[in-house]
Motif scaffolding. Structure first.
Motif, PDB file in Angstrom:
ATOM      1  N   CYS A 255       0.852  -1.192   0.000  1.00  0.00           N
ATOM      2  CA  CYS A 255       0.000   0.000   0.000  1.00  0.00           C
ATOM      3  C   CYS A 255       0.888   1.241   0.000  1.00  0.00           C
ATOM      4  CB  CYS A 255      -0.919  -0.008   1.210  1.00  0.00           C
ATOM      5  SG  CYS A 255      -2.085  -1.382   1.209  1.00  0.00           S
ATOM      6  N   TYR A 256       0.748   2.034  -1.050  1.00  0.00           N
ATOM      7  CA  TYR A 256       1.615   3.199  -1.234  1.00  0.00           C
ATOM      8  C   TYR A 256       0.798   4.478  -1.076  1.00  0.00           C
ATOM      9  CZ  TYR A 256       4.824   6.529  -3.281  1.00  0.00           C
ATOM     10  OH  TYR A 256       5.634   7.613  -3.475  1.00  0.00           O
ATOM     11  N   TYR A 257       1.179   5.300  -0.099  1.00  0.00           N
ATOM     12  CA  TYR A 257       0.427   6.509   0.232  1.00  0.00           C
ATOM     13  C   TYR A 257       1.013   7.761  -0.408  1.00  0.00           C
ATOM     14  CZ  TYR A 257      -1.705   3.584   3.835  1.00  0.00           C
ATOM     15  OH  TYR A 257      -2.379   2.590   4.492  1.00  0.00           O
ATOM     16  N   CYS A 259       2.837  11.337  -0.689  1.00  0.00           N
ATOM     17  CA  CYS A 259       3.023  12.521   0.162  1.00  0.00           C
ATOM     18  C   CYS A 259       1.748  13.304   0.453  1.00  0.00           C
ATOM     19  CB  CYS A 259       4.010  13.484  -0.505  1.00  0.00           C
ATOM     20  SG  CYS A 259       5.581  12.780  -1.012  1.00  0.00           S
ATOM     21  N   LEU A 260       0.971  13.599  -0.589  1.00  0.00           N
ATOM     22  CA  LEU A 260       0.065  14.737  -0.522  1.00  0.00           C
ATOM     23  C   LEU A 260      -1.193  14.530   0.303  1.00  0.00           C
ATOM     24  CD1 LEU A 260       0.385  16.017  -4.194  1.00  0.00           C
ATOM     25  CD2 LEU A 260       1.499  16.889  -2.133  1.00  0.00           C
ATOM     26  N   SER A 261      -1.685  13.312   0.433  1.00  0.00           N
ATOM     27  CA  SER A 261      -2.887  13.121   1.251  1.00  0.00           C
ATOM     28  C   SER A 261      -2.563  13.088   2.735  1.00  0.00           C
ATOM     29  CB  SER A 261      -3.601  11.826   0.855  1.00  0.00           C
ATOM     30  OG  SER A 261      -2.795  10.703   1.167  1.00  0.00           O
ATOM     31  N   LEU A 262      -1.276  13.024   3.071  1.00  0.00           N
ATOM     32  CA  LEU A 262      -0.856  12.899   4.470  1.00  0.00           C
ATOM     33  C   LEU A 262      -0.129  14.125   4.999  1.00  0.00           C
ATOM     34  CD1 LEU A 262       0.662   9.305   4.178  1.00  0.00           C
ATOM     35  CD2 LEU A 262      -1.614   9.887   5.029  1.00  0.00           C
ATOM     36  N   SER A 294       8.979  -0.612   3.789  1.00  0.00           N
ATOM     37  CA  SER A 294       9.664   0.589   4.258  1.00  0.00           C
ATOM     38  C   SER A 294       9.320   1.862   3.506  1.00  0.00           C
ATOM     39  CB  SER A 294      11.182   0.376   4.159  1.00  0.00           C
ATOM     40  OG  SER A 294      11.551   0.048   2.821  1.00  0.00           O
ATOM     41  N   HIS A 295       8.721   1.770   2.317  1.00  0.00           N
ATOM     42  CA  HIS A 295       8.615   2.944   1.447  1.00  0.00           C
ATOM     43  C   HIS A 295       7.182   3.406   1.210  1.00  0.00           C
ATOM     44  CE1 HIS A 295      12.821   2.301   0.772  1.00  0.00           C
ATOM     45  NE2 HIS A 295      12.900   3.185  -0.204  1.00  0.00           N
ATOM     46  N   LYS A 296       6.274   3.117   2.102  1.00  0.00           N
ATOM     47  CA  LYS A 296       4.870   3.444   1.843  1.00  0.00           C
ATOM     48  C   LYS A 296       4.599   4.943   1.811  1.00  0.00           C
ATOM     49  CE  LYS A 296       2.756   1.264   5.162  1.00  0.00           C
ATOM     50  NZ  LYS A 296       1.647   0.866   6.077  1.00  0.00           N
ATOM     51  N   THR A 297       5.453   5.754   2.433  1.00  0.00           N
ATOM     52  CA  THR A 297       5.234   7.207   2.414  1.00  0.00           C
ATOM     53  C   THR A 297       6.390   7.956   1.754  1.00  0.00           C
ATOM     54  OG1 THR A 297       6.209   7.473   4.619  1.00  0.00           O
ATOM     55  CG2 THR A 297       3.828   7.128   4.503  1.00  0.00           C
ATOM     56  N   GLU A 298       7.247   7.246   1.022  1.00  0.00           N
ATOM     57  CA  GLU A 298       8.330   7.919   0.310  1.00  0.00           C
ATOM     58  C   GLU A 298       7.785   8.637  -0.928  1.00  0.00           C
ATOM     59  OE1 GLU A 298      11.651   8.044   1.282  1.00  0.00           O
ATOM     60  OE2 GLU A 298      10.760   7.235   3.111  1.00  0.00           O
ATOM     61  N   CYS A 299       8.468   9.690  -1.348  1.00  0.00           N
ATOM     62  CA  CYS A 299       8.017  10.471  -2.503  1.00  0.00           C
ATOM     63  C   CYS A 299       8.291   9.727  -3.806  1.00  0.00           C
ATOM     64  CB  CYS A 299       8.721  11.824  -2.520  1.00  0.00           C
ATOM     65  SG  CYS A 299       8.231  12.889  -3.898  1.00  0.00           S
TER      66      CYS A 299
END
Length: 400
Positions: A255-257, A259-262, A294-299
């Protein structure tokens, strides 16, 4: 042409690039497109106007183009429906971005009818390159008993371009959409992460200092809701889980989030911006397995994919490698820019070999597929990486 200009201040009078500067040394009162439309009755005079002062010759050229478009639309409208081509509809206004442009032949509402009604802001991406996102949002909401009313005459949120150029312009673009939402009276559903952040930023600015934007007060009676927040609520998750017809059968999904919604949390209001779990909970409700990675919130590099593809390839490569190491067979996201970057740059990294790339879903696509009676492959026509290979060995009743 070499164009150098300061984005915050006009160039000095004798500067050699003065002729290319988009603003005079003394920027006058805010007079832009909406100001002129207000004078013609296009928008209420009380609404905050936007637009930095620009060179008279540029403004004249822009006015001529705008007037030509309006005259052409007026002629077509006066000529009646018979003058329109097949599949065309009578135009409404220049700012208008369209209504009802999403999925056709939506499923009937579930027994019990409509549970909730929401205003809907699709944004530019969902009416263009990410139409499959819009289609899956509309289908998912219909399957869950949520009625969407697209905002009438909405405009672009400004995305990254506006707020990098003019803070005032960025707020005014969002403020106009917020005014439309206030008139509609329902909470505003926003699927696009960039649109969500820009509308939240405008909302925050207007709450803190409405007079700065020509408003006596600002106290909206609605909330700006990101679609993942809506779908990951306990009641909605229970409803999704109970309605699943084609479970994901343990499919490992990263699951990849992005940047912008968080972020930044002072704008989005997110309390778990570093370790979010909303998409993970949605995948679990569909019978899948959200992998820990490890990278779910990385750009993903955002718009740098065009300006600096070397940076984009490196960032996307790191994200995909991390997903593979965690055992994921696919990625799920809720951001149009992230989905486009993850798909296109993967193909770039693999030399165009889609067999070596991980499919990238919108979360609503997975929900619509799992809850729908139809198991066809039409949903994946807009994807650069065909995801059907993941389910080739599945049973007919669960195949995608």
């Amino acid at each position: 042409m070499r164009l150098l200009r300061d984005l915050h201040h006009a160039l000095p009078e004798r500067h050699r690039h003065r002729a290319d500067d988009g603003r005079p040394a003394r920027a006058g009162a805010r007079q832009g497109l909406l100001s002129r439309r207000a004078a013609r009755g296009g928008v209420p005079q009380s609404f905050p106007q936007f637009g930095a002062a620009i060179r008279p010759d540029v403004r004249t050229w822009h006015d001529r183009r705008l007037q030509a478009v309006e005259r052409r639309h007026a002629r077509r409208f006066q000529a009646g429906p018979q003058a329109l081509g097949a599949g065309q509809a009578a135009p409404s206004s220049v700012v208008h971005q369209g209504q009802g442009g999403g999925a056709k032949n939506l499923p009937a509402l579930p027994e019990g009818g409509i549970d909730v009604r929401l205003s809907y802001y699709p944004g530019c991406s969902l009416t263009g390159a990410s139409r499959e996102y819009d289609e899956s949002v509309r289908e998912t909401m219909a399957l869950l008993g949520v009625e969407l009313q697209e905002l009438d005459d909405w405009n672009c949120c400004g995305a990254s371009s506006a707020h990098m150029t003019s803070h005032e312009l960025a707020i005014d673009l969002g403020a106009r959409n917020l005014k439309l939402a206030a008139e509609a009276g329902d909470d505003l559903l926003v699927p696009c992460s960039a649109c969500f952040q820009r509308l939240k930023a405008a909302d925050k600015a207007l709450r803190e200092d409405p007079r700065e934007y020509d408003l006596d007060s600002y106290a909206p009676g609605f909330e700006i809701v990101h679609i993942t927040s809506l779908l990951a609520g306990q009641e909605m998750l229970a409803k999704i889980a109970a309605a699943v017809k084609r479970p994901l059968d343990g499919l490992p999904v990263a699951c990849y989030y992005g940047c912008l919604s968080l972020r930044p949390p002072k704008i989005t209001g997110e309390t778990a911006c570093e370790i979010p779990t909303r998409l993970d909970r949605i995948v679990a409700a569909l019978g899948g397995r959200a992998v820990a990675w490890s990278h779910k919130t990385e750009c993903c590099s955002g718009s740098l994919t065009m300006a600096r593809p070397d940076i984009s390839r490196r960032l996307i490569g790191d994200i995909v490698d991390a997903a593979r190491r965690a055992g994921a067979k696919a990625l799920a996201t809720d951001c149009p820019m992230c989905q486009a970057n993850l798909e296109s740059r993967q193909l770039d990294l693999t030399g165009g070999d889609a067999e070596q790339a991980l499919p990238v879903f919108f979360a609503t696509e997975l929900i619509a597929q799992a809850l729908s009676d139809e198991a066809g492959g039409k949903r994946w026509k807009g994807h650069l990486i065909d995801p059907r290979k993941l389910f080739a060995a599945a049973q007919p009743e669960t195949a995608l």
